[in-house]
Design a protein around this motif. Structure first.
Motif, PDB file in Angstrom:
ATOM      1  N   GLN A 141      44.338  33.297  34.372  1.00  0.00           N
ATOM      2  CA  GLN A 141      45.472  32.473  33.964  1.00  0.00           C
ATOM      3  C   GLN A 141      46.744  33.290  33.821  1.00  0.00           C
ATOM      4  OE1 GLN A 141      43.965  30.586  30.379  1.00  0.00           O
ATOM      5  NE2 GLN A 141      43.322  28.763  31.527  1.00  0.00           N
ATOM      6  N   THR A 142      46.599  34.512  33.297  1.00  0.00           N
ATOM      7  CA  THR A 142      47.781  35.355  33.096  1.00  0.00           C
ATOM      8  C   THR A 142      47.985  36.355  34.225  1.00  0.00           C
ATOM      9  OG1 THR A 142      46.555  37.063  31.875  1.00  0.00           O
ATOM     10  CG2 THR A 142      47.415  35.189  30.598  1.00  0.00           C
ATOM     11  N   GLY A 143      46.912  36.615  34.998  1.00  0.00           N
ATOM     12  CA  GLY A 143      46.995  37.614  36.047  1.00  0.00           C
ATOM     13  C   GLY A 143      46.913  39.036  35.519  1.00  0.00           C
ATOM     14  N   LYS A 144      46.604  39.179  34.225  1.00  0.00           N
ATOM     15  CA  LYS A 144      46.486  40.489  33.602  1.00  0.00           C
ATOM     16  C   LYS A 144      45.048  40.718  33.146  1.00  0.00           C
ATOM     17  CE  LYS A 144      51.274  40.387  31.946  1.00  0.00           C
ATOM     18  NZ  LYS A 144      52.154  40.443  30.743  1.00  0.00           N
ATOM     19  N   THR A 362      44.080  47.675  34.329  1.00  0.00           N
ATOM     20  CA  THR A 362      43.278  46.448  34.473  1.00  0.00           C
ATOM     21  C   THR A 362      41.877  46.618  33.890  1.00  0.00           C
ATOM     22  OG1 THR A 362      42.667  47.135  36.725  1.00  0.00           O
ATOM     23  CG2 THR A 362      44.532  45.629  36.500  1.00  0.00           C
ATOM     24  N   HIS A 363      41.654  47.742  33.179  1.00  0.00           N
ATOM     25  CA  HIS A 363      40.396  48.028  32.463  1.00  0.00           C
ATOM     26  C   HIS A 363      39.222  48.301  33.396  1.00  0.00           C
ATOM     27  CE1 HIS A 363      42.014  45.666  28.697  1.00  0.00           C
ATOM     28  NE2 HIS A 363      42.758  46.712  29.034  1.00  0.00           N
ATOM     29  N   ASP A 364      39.532  48.752  34.616  1.00  0.00           N
ATOM     30  CA  ASP A 364      38.510  49.103  35.595  1.00  0.00           C
ATOM     31  C   ASP A 364      38.428  50.628  35.718  1.00  0.00           C
ATOM     32  OD1 ASP A 364      38.219  46.322  36.235  1.00  0.00           O
ATOM     33  OD2 ASP A 364      40.028  46.487  37.459  1.00  0.00           O
ATOM     34  N   ALA A 365      37.273  51.112  36.136  1.00  0.00           N
ATOM     35  CA  ALA A 365      37.059  52.555  36.199  1.00  0.00           C
ATOM     36  C   ALA A 365      37.560  53.139  37.517  1.00  0.00           C
ATOM     37  CB  ALA A 365      35.579  52.878  36.032  1.00  0.00           C
ATOM     38  N   ILE A 366      38.216  54.272  37.410  1.00  0.00           N
ATOM     39  CA  ILE A 366      38.550  55.086  38.577  1.00  0.00           C
ATOM     40  C   ILE A 366      37.474  56.158  38.673  1.00  0.00           C
ATOM     41  CG2 ILE A 366      40.227  56.609  39.658  1.00  0.00           C
ATOM     42  CD1 ILE A 366      42.402  55.274  37.982  1.00  0.00           C
ATOM     43  N   ARG A 367      36.611  56.034  39.658  1.00  0.00           N
ATOM     44  CA  ARG A 367      35.528  56.995  39.828  1.00  0.00           C
ATOM     45  C   ARG A 367      35.129  57.042  41.300  1.00  0.00           C
ATOM     46  NH1 ARG A 367      30.904  55.315  36.038  1.00  0.00           N
ATOM     47  NH2 ARG A 367      29.720  56.888  37.190  1.00  0.00           N
TER      48      ARG A 367
END
Length: 388
Positions: A141-144, A362-367
């Protein structure tokens, strides 16, 4: 007031005060409750069980070293049965009834999406272990990013792109067939990003076919695919259907390589498909036990000692997600939801089993990702792909 009544009032007062003191003492000494919600039964139980074992090992190690904030961790384990509706139920139970301060778990994207919705509504920090669909952390809904939802794994745009580049550059495949599990958010997301990266890199999608989880006979769609003579078949599905599809494809005389994603990583895949049929197949994954960094080596040895077998990538992701959550609680110096959330959002250079990991806005992991090849039923590490 009579002396007898006065004595009774005094006794009651003493009992009441003692009860309050005892109550405060219990509260102060309570363990920290963390929910552990995985696919322990159902079609994807192999994933959930492995990841849950990784989480159990992590929490056992943490408790053996004194716990966190001077308290022991008490895990509340729940089974989401590999179903979105059951995921909602399991997450609601651990939050509302068991009163956990945070939750980790989930290896199936559709289940993770359902669980994340409950966590967000209740403002409870949730660290997903191995759910790669972007909708797990995204507030559409917010795109965030959802405020309270995080993950320890990379997401489909990265994994799909890694698969496409491997098909183009390593397999030299110019024509691809894509088989999509239309009942799976994971499969649909992976397919989308593979196709985008593959065509952008000069590849051609010559045919696209769909199937459903729990289907048994795939020969009709495989016959259509065989007629198009693709150089590679991209199959981002779960191990049970993947094993059956590849076995039936080989029986039809399809010899082209298959390529898939992390959902292939289960011992059940070889049992279902057979070692010979699975030759000339590859998949992208979170981790390989051949990784030699110190965290990985210690994890592999501890897991073998605890469970009597080698870990797989789901074990590693469950382990990482548990440590990631506890690391945030420690840095927050609190079990308050907002403080844990803020600490998770600030995660940088966390020591995961596959190397340093940070979380994006965006609370995703960079790995990193790895490419695994199957040879005679054995996983063979091919290469590591750094974040794009």
């Amino acid at each position: 007031m009579s002396k007898r009544v006065l004595r009774l009032v005094s006794v009651l007062a003493v009992v009441l005060v003692a009860g309050l003191i005892a109550g405060c003492g219990d509260s102060a000494s309570k363990d920290i409750k963390i929910g552990v919600v995985y696919e322990l039964t159902g079609n994807t139980a192999s994933f959930g069980t492995a990841a849950a074992n990784g989480a159990k090992l992590a929490f056992k190690e943490i408790n053996a070293k004194g716990g966190v904030l001077g308290k022991q961790i008490q895990t509340v384990i729940a089974d989401n049965k590999g179903e979105p509706a059951e995921s909602t139920n399991a997450m609601t139970k651990v939050i509302s009834q068991d009163k956990v301060v945070a939750v980790t778990g989930f290896t199936v994207s559709s289940c993770g999406i359902a669980g994340a919705t409950v966590a967000e509504a209740n403002k409870i920090p949730f660290v997903a272990a191995a759910t790669t669909n972007y909708r797990v952390t995204l507030n559409e809904q917010t795109g965030k990013a959802k405020d309270y939802v995080f993950r320890a794994c990379f997401i489909d745009p990265f994994q799909g792109t890694v698969g496409a580049n491997f098909a183009l550059n390593s397999l030299k495949a110019k024509k691809a067939a894509v088989l999509i599990d239309s009942s799976s958010d994971y499969s649909k997301g992976m397919s989308q990003f593979f196709k985008e990266a593959y065509t952008k890199g000069g590849g051609q999608i010559v045919i696209e076919e769909a199937y459903l989880q729990k289907d048994q006979d795939f020969k009709a769609i495989l016959t259509k695919i065989k007629a198009q003579n693709p150089d590679v078949l991209y199959l981002p599905g779960y191990y049970e259907e993947v094993g059956k599809i590849i076995k039936q494809a080989r029986e039809l005389g399809i010899t082209a390589p298959f390529l898939g994603g992390d959902a292939w990583d289960s011992p059940k895949l070889v049992e279902i498909g057979g070692p010979e049929a699975l030759n000339n197949t590859h998949f992208t994954n979170f981790y390989s036990v051949e990784d030699t960094n110190p965290v990985s080596k210690a994890f592999v040895e501890a897991y073998k000692k605890e469970f009597g077998q080698m870990p797989d990538s789901m074990s590693a992701m469950g382990y990482d997600a548990a440590y990631l959550l506890v690391d945030a609680i420690r840095r927050a110096n609190s079990t308050e939801a907002d403080k844990i959330r803020d600490a998770l959002a600030a995660t940088k250079n966390f020591k995961s089993v596959s190397g340093d990991m940070s979380l994006t806005p965006t609370h995703d992991a960079i790995r990193s990702a790895v490419i695994i090849e199957l040879k005679d039923g054995k996983q063979v590490y091919k290469e590591t792909v750094k974040p794009l």
